[in-house]
Design an enzyme around this catalytic site. Structure first.
Site, PDB file in Angstrom:
ATOM      1  N   LYS A 259       3.556 -10.833 -19.439  1.00 22.67           N
ATOM      2  CA  LYS A 259       3.250  -9.805 -20.103  1.00 22.67           C
ATOM      3  C   LYS A 259       1.842  -9.875 -20.349  1.00 22.67           C
ATOM      4  O   LYS A 259       0.754  -9.134 -20.158  1.00 22.67           O
ATOM      5  CB  LYS A 259       4.020  -9.095 -21.268  1.00 22.67           C
ATOM      6  CG  LYS A 259       5.256  -8.708 -20.747  1.00 22.67           C
ATOM      7  CD  LYS A 259       5.325  -7.292 -20.160  1.00 22.67           C
ATOM      8  CE  LYS A 259       5.307  -7.100 -18.750  1.00 22.67           C
ATOM      9  NZ  LYS A 259       6.463  -7.682 -17.978  1.00 22.67           N
TER      10      LYS A 259
ATOM     11  N   GLU B   5      -0.586 -10.787 -17.416  1.00 18.33           N
ATOM     12  CA  GLU B   5      -0.704  -9.684 -16.310  1.00 18.33           C
ATOM     13  C   GLU B   5      -1.470  -8.556 -16.678  1.00 18.33           C
ATOM     14  O   GLU B   5      -2.218  -7.840 -15.989  1.00 18.33           O
ATOM     15  CB  GLU B   5       0.512  -9.282 -15.410  1.00 18.33           C
ATOM     16  CG  GLU B   5       1.304  -8.620 -16.573  1.00 18.33           C
ATOM     17  CD  GLU B   5       2.652  -8.128 -15.572  1.00 18.33           C
ATOM     18  OE1 GLU B   5       2.654  -7.834 -14.700  1.00 18.33           O
ATOM     19  OE2 GLU B   5       3.660  -8.255 -16.299  1.00 18.33           O
TER      20      GLU B   5
ATOM     21  N   ARG C 182       1.479   1.716  -5.842  1.00 20.07           N
ATOM     22  CA  ARG C 182       1.690   0.888  -4.794  1.00 20.07           C
ATOM     23  C   ARG C 182       0.396  -0.034  -4.647  1.00 20.07           C
ATOM     24  O   ARG C 182       0.447  -1.128  -3.857  1.00 20.07           O
ATOM     25  CB  ARG C 182       2.210   1.533  -3.759  1.00 20.07           C
ATOM     26  CG  ARG C 182       3.372   2.288  -3.725  1.00 20.07           C
ATOM     27  CD  ARG C 182       3.985   2.976  -2.663  1.00 20.07           C
ATOM     28  NE  ARG C 182       4.151   2.164  -1.680  1.00 20.07           N
ATOM     29  CZ  ARG C 182       5.460   1.490  -1.345  1.00 20.07           C
ATOM     30  NH1 ARG C 182       6.466   1.545  -2.291  1.00 20.07           N
ATOM     31  NH2 ARG C 182       5.837   0.418  -0.458  1.00 20.07           N
TER      32      ARG C 182
ATOM     33  N   GLU D 172       8.901 -14.251 -20.340  1.00 19.42           N
ATOM     34  CA  GLU D 172       8.593 -12.709 -20.010  1.00 19.42           C
ATOM     35  C   GLU D 172       7.476 -12.319 -20.862  1.00 19.42           C
ATOM     36  O   GLU D 172       6.587 -12.014 -20.703  1.00 19.42           O
ATOM     37  CB  GLU D 172       9.896 -11.976 -20.316  1.00 19.42           C
ATOM     38  CG  GLU D 172       9.625 -10.567 -20.336  1.00 19.42           C
ATOM     39  CD  GLU D 172       9.028 -10.018 -19.049  1.00 19.42           C
ATOM     40  OE1 GLU D 172       8.967 -10.668 -17.882  1.00 19.42           O
ATOM     41  OE2 GLU D 172       8.536  -8.843 -19.196  1.00 19.42           O
TER      42      GLU D 172
ATOM     43  N   TRP E 131      -3.665  -2.053  -1.434  1.00 19.92           N
ATOM     44  CA  TRP E 131      -3.676  -3.292  -2.037  1.00 19.92           C
ATOM     45  C   TRP E 131      -4.003  -4.322  -1.005  1.00 19.92           C
ATOM     46  O   TRP E 131      -3.306  -4.704  -0.096  1.00 19.92           O
ATOM     47  CB  TRP E 131      -2.332  -3.365  -2.850  1.00 19.92           C
ATOM     48  CG  TRP E 131      -2.175  -4.821  -3.772  1.00 19.92           C
ATOM     49  CD1 TRP E 131      -2.879  -4.947  -4.952  1.00 19.92           C
ATOM     50  CD2 TRP E 131      -1.928  -5.998  -3.289  1.00 19.92           C
ATOM     51  NE1 TRP E 131      -2.615  -6.091  -5.594  1.00 19.92           N
ATOM     52  CE2 TRP E 131      -1.955  -6.726  -4.392  1.00 19.92           C
ATOM     53  CE3 TRP E 131      -1.330  -6.397  -2.213  1.00 19.92           C
ATOM     54  CZ2 TRP E 131      -1.563  -8.351  -4.412  1.00 19.92           C
ATOM     55  CZ3 TRP E 131      -0.943  -7.883  -2.012  1.00 19.92           C
ATOM     56  CH2 TRP E 131      -1.151  -8.751  -3.252  1.00 19.92           C
TER      57      TRP E 131
ATOM     58  N   LYS F 120       2.357  -2.321  -8.525  1.00 24.43           N
ATOM     59  CA  LYS F 120       3.640  -1.964  -9.077  1.00 24.43           C
ATOM     60  C   LYS F 120       4.835  -2.602  -8.152  1.00 24.43           C
ATOM     61  O   LYS F 120       5.863  -3.278  -8.606  1.00 24.43           O
ATOM     62  CB  LYS F 120       3.880  -0.394  -9.410  1.00 24.43           C
ATOM     63  CG  LYS F 120       5.424  -0.267 -10.184  1.00 24.43           C
ATOM     64  CD  LYS F 120       5.316  -1.025 -11.440  1.00 24.43           C
ATOM     65  CE  LYS F 120       6.671  -0.642 -12.009  1.00 24.43           C
ATOM     66  NZ  LYS F 120       6.614  -1.513 -13.555  1.00 24.43           N
TER      67      LYS F 120
ATOM     68  N   CYS G 163       0.984  -1.085   0.047  1.00 24.40           N
ATOM     69  CA  CYS G 163       0.066   0.007   0.013  1.00 24.40           C
ATOM     70  C   CYS G 163       0.792   1.165   0.062  1.00 24.40           C
ATOM     71  O   CYS G 163       1.915   1.082   0.155  1.00 24.40           O
ATOM     72  CB  CYS G 163      -0.755   0.150   1.177  1.00 24.40           C
ATOM     73  SG  CYS G 163      -1.803  -1.609   1.574  1.00 24.40           S
TER      74      CYS G 163
ATOM     75  N   ASN H 222       0.848   0.236   6.357  1.00 21.92           N
ATOM     76  CA  ASN H 222       1.473  -0.667   5.008  1.00 21.92           C
ATOM     77  C   ASN H 222       2.150  -1.902   5.507  1.00 21.92           C
ATOM     78  O   ASN H 222       3.207  -1.601   6.217  1.00 21.92           O
ATOM     79  CB  ASN H 222       2.337   0.157   3.956  1.00 21.92           C
ATOM     80  CG  ASN H 222       2.705  -0.544   2.826  1.00 21.92           C
ATOM     81  OD1 ASN H 222       2.266  -1.529   2.368  1.00 21.92           O
ATOM     82  ND2 ASN H 222       4.078  -0.291   2.385  1.00 21.92           N
ATOM     83  N   GLY H 223       1.773  -3.024   5.224  1.00 21.48           N
ATOM     84  CA  GLY H 223       2.478  -4.250   5.742  1.00 21.48           C
ATOM     85  C   GLY H 223       1.399  -5.314   5.929  1.00 21.48           C
ATOM     86  O   GLY H 223       0.477  -5.173   5.584  1.00 21.48           O
TER      87      GLY H 223
ATOM     88  N   HIS I  54       8.292 -33.076 -24.332  1.00 21.15           N
ATOM     89  CA  HIS I  54       7.946 -33.757 -23.081  1.00 21.15           C
ATOM     90  C   HIS I  54       6.779 -33.485 -22.260  1.00 21.15           C
ATOM     91  O   HIS I  54       6.613 -33.511 -21.148  1.00 21.15           O
ATOM     92  CB  HIS I  54       9.255 -33.290 -22.203  1.00 21.15           C
ATOM     93  CG  HIS I  54      10.643 -33.596 -22.816  1.00 21.15           C
ATOM     94  ND1 HIS I  54      10.871 -35.227 -23.040  1.00 21.15           N
ATOM     95  CD2 HIS I  54      11.252 -33.045 -23.246  1.00 21.15           C
ATOM     96  CE1 HIS I  54      12.087 -34.800 -23.429  1.00 21.15           C
ATOM     97  NE2 HIS I  54      12.547 -33.716 -23.730  1.00 21.15           N
TER      98      HIS I  54
HETATM   99  C1  AGP Z   1       6.156  -7.542 -14.239  1.00 20.19           C
HETATM  100  O1  AGP Z   1       5.735  -6.916 -15.179  1.00 20.19           O
HETATM  101  C2  AGP Z   1       5.454  -7.382 -12.837  1.00 20.19           C
HETATM  102  N1  AGP Z   1       5.190  -6.039 -12.814  1.00 20.19           N
HETATM  103  C3  AGP Z   1       6.163  -7.945 -11.591  1.00 20.19           C
HETATM  104  O2  AGP Z   1       6.470  -9.305 -11.843  1.00 20.19           O
HETATM  105  C4  AGP Z   1       7.474  -7.466 -11.192  1.00 20.19           C
HETATM  106  O3  AGP Z   1       8.384  -7.422 -12.245  1.00 20.19           O
HETATM  107  C5  AGP Z   1       7.914  -8.095  -9.924  1.00 20.19           C
HETATM  108  O4  AGP Z   1       6.958  -7.724  -8.987  1.00 20.19           O
HETATM  109  C6  AGP Z   1       9.382  -7.335  -9.343  1.00 20.19           C
HETATM  110  O5  AGP Z   1       9.303  -6.100  -9.162  1.00 20.19           O
HETATM  111  P1  AGP Z   1      10.670  -5.155  -8.925  1.00 20.19           P
HETATM  112  O6  AGP Z   1      11.348  -5.271  -9.934  1.00 20.19           O
HETATM  113  O7  AGP Z   1      10.009  -3.762  -8.234  1.00 20.19           O
HETATM  114  O8  AGP Z   1      11.295  -5.748  -7.647  1.00 20.19           O
END
Ligand code: AGP
Length: 610
Positions: free
Chosen positions: A486, A489, A27, A482, A74, A605, A2, A98-99, A505
């Site tokens: 993308k 998400e 956040r 990757e 969040w 994020k 958060c 936050n936590g 396999h």
């Molecule tokens: C990737 O697109 C995501 N937003 C997520 O996997 C991100 O890479 C991951 O949470 C790590 O975040 P950071 O690089 O800030 O540690």
């Protein structure tokens, strides 16, 4: 994770706090709230959904209030409802957090037994009532806070205001980030400096265990045992205004297009003539001669950057590299050699990811050398590291990481070249040749960006499919992972990334006409092998979209379509070019599906909780 914000000073606080929350929206954004202290009364406005939903109700708060706290959430405990939104109210006080409080259930039961009534399902409200009850027996808020904190297990950065104390805010930090901004006759705090850096660049980064009393004149600091602490002021650098969309529809699209600039900035920062600037790469504080093993720890896209790095670190430096998910590494009691013989490299855009930060702290306690690659200076991971390489990617606002991935891979590569240069494991000719090619990478990235219109058209054909497969070999197998992440998400489509050689396999059982398969097929030494994997897929009516050289006749013959991607000799640079294609594909499919591209559901994020 958060975001928390607060203000006390000579100005009306509501808009300052609201704007601070907007800066911290990355956040978490499933609910938000603001509380102000005005003429001996605390008034609270909170709503579920985005921060903008607060506007109507904060307009009804007293606009001349000068003390306030704010929170964007969040959800970790309890649904993202208005009742569970922060700030949380208790007798005579209101609190934000936050936590995660891991022992909140037993503490809550104790309060319920005392007849306390709860309005929410959150762990935070438990803390609010604990402080309120403690204040009845320990009238001094700092002493009361110290007593409460001793009972909390878990991570928290918290702040509260008390109706009978009009000119102070009380905060505590343990595990989650908290920084205080010192202005002229006004004081700010936030989860990171973006919350207030446009007002002041004088920052005090609280450490775990710190408790502070904040007033318009500044702050007083204590440790959890009540000893007073000196305030260490950091003058932070920041260029405001670089975080707007600049005409793009989404931050993510802007950040995909920023990649040539990011690569140029990185090259200029770390390359000097035909060699690398070892000091700028943070190499001077690391004793490489001691290092026997290297662990790279990260999460999500940063983890894939680490996995890509493994492909060039091992042959260049001649050491074994273990790349591991931070959330696994931190709990498996890994074998770590003492006295700096093990290095742990943390890769993190935000520098605040809880799992990655926990690995760094654990490794540090075990005597490892800690190196980090981060995009946010003064972040928790940077401050815990022996040495850090700052990515210079600029603020990445889109929750889906794009330019940060490119920057992480490139920075890890340059760092590895720098170590090789320092240890004499690369000739000057080899290094000069790599640097010469690196300087052309922005141009090739521009060409890769030119494929966007083609991919918009392809996305309009593919966006309704419920499942996707991405495949590749070598570094392309990581780009496949990757690309799948993308797509998952931001479009909410199920997608998997696989090493092409693994299909036979098991996963090849998935192949039919209903699952588009993106094959990452650069002209590298894996090309023939991957092409034969594609043939195996086509023999089973698979629909393969090759990401590679659109002039390659065999690719055009075997694939439904070829997604154009320029070709470079160096496999690391090629991996970066291939990434642009999968970024665009995920983005334009998501746009077609109408999802919230910059702030996808359920995500945030920076994941500052476990
Ligand atoms: C990737 O697109 C995501 N937003 C997520 O996997 C991100 O890479 C991951 O949470 C790590 O975040 P950071 O690089 O800030 O540690």
């Amino acid at each position: 994770m958060c975001g928390i914000v607060g203000y006390i000073g000579h100005r009306p606080c509501i808009n300052i706090i609201f704007d601070g929350l907007k800066k911290l929206e990355y956040r978490g954004y499933d609910s938000a709230g603001i509380a102000v202290l005005h003429q001996g009364e605390i008034l609270v406005s909170k709503e579920s959904g985005k921060i903008d939903n607060l506007k109507p109700s904060i307009a009804k708060l007293p606009q001349d209030a000068r003390v306030g706290i704010g929170h964007t959430r969040w959800a970790t405990h309890g649904l993202p409802t208005k009742e569970n939104a922060h700030p949380h109210e208790a007798e005579h006080l209101t609190l934000i957090h936050n936590g995660i409080i891991e022992n909140y259930k037993e503490l809550k039961q104790e309060l319920l037994n005392k007849g306390i009534k709860f309005r929410s399902e959150t762990d935070t409200e438990v803390v609010a009532h604990l402080v309120a009850e403690e204040l009845k027996v320990t009238p001094k808020p700092i002493a009361a806070l110290q007593n409460v904190i001793k009972r909390l297990e878990g991570a928290f950065s918290l702040a509260f205001i008390v109706d009978r104390i009009p000119d102070e805010i009380f905060v505590a930090k343990q595990g989650s980030p908290l920084v205080v901004g010192l202005g002229q006759g006004e004081t700010f705090f936030g989860s990171d400096i973006t919350a207030f850096v446009n007002f002041t660049q004088k920052a005090v980064f609280l450490q775990d265990g710190d408790i502070a009393q904040i007033s318009a004149e500044g702050l007083k600091l204590w440790d959890k045992n009540g000893n007073t602490l000196p305030t260490k002021i950091t003058h932070v650098q920041w260029s405001p205004g670089s975080a707007d969309k600049q005409g793009f529809k989404h931050y993510m699209l802007k950040e995909i297009h920023e990649q040539p600039r990011v690569v140029s900035a990185t090259t200029q920062a770390f390359v000097k003539g035909n060699s690398l600037d070892l000091a700028a790469l943070g190499l001077e504080k690391i004793d490489f001669k001691k290092i026997k093993t290297l662990h790279i720890v990260a999460c999500g896209t940063a983890y894939y950057a680490g996995m890509t790095a493994k492909y060039f670190i091992e042959p260049l430096l001649g050491i074994s590299v273990n790349v591991e998910l931070a959330s696994e590494f931190r709990y498996r009691d890994p074998f770590l050699m003492p006295d700096g013989q093990t290095m742990v490299m943390a890769i993190s855009q935000s520098g605040e990811t809880a799992d990655t930060l926990a690995c760094v702290k654990h490794a540090k306690d075990k005597g490892c050398q800690i190196f980090s690659i981060c995009n946010v200076n003064y972040s928790s991971i940077v401050r815990e590291s022996d040495s850090a390489l700052m990515m210079l990617a600029g603020p990445e606002i889109g929750v889906a990481s794009t330019k940060a991935f490119t920057s992480q891979v490139l920075c890890a590569y340059l760092w590895t070249l720098g170590v090789a240069q320092k240890l004499g494991r690369i000739s000057q000719d080899e290094l000069s040749s790599i640097i010469t090619e690196l300087k052309t990478l922005p141009l090739y990235l521009d060409q890769a960006l030119n494929a966007e219109e083609y991919i918009v058209d392809l996305a309009s054909k593919l966006y309704a499919y419920p499942n996707f497969l991405f495949i590749g070999r070598g570094m392309s197998s990581i780009i496949a992972l990757e690309g799948a992440l993308k797509l998952k998400e931001i479009s909410y489509i199920h997608a998997e990334g696989y090493a092409a050689g693994e299909l036979k396999h098991g996963p090849i059982a998935l192949v039919d006409k209903q699952i588009p398969i993106v094959a990452i097929l650069p002209h590298d030494h894996y090309f023939e092998k991957t092409l034969s994997n594609v043939e195996e897929i086509c023999a089973r009516e698979g629909q393969v979209y090759g990401l590679g050289d659109e002039k390659d006749a065999r690719l055009k013959e075997i694939c439904v379509q070829v997604i154009p991607c320029p070709q470079m000799k160096n496999p690391v640079f090629q991996a970066i070019l291939s990434t642009v294609g999968v970024q665009f594909l995920a983005y334009h499919i998501a746009v077609k599906r109408g999802t919230d591209v910059d702030q996808p559901r359920n995500l945030a994020k920076s994941v500052t909780v476990e």
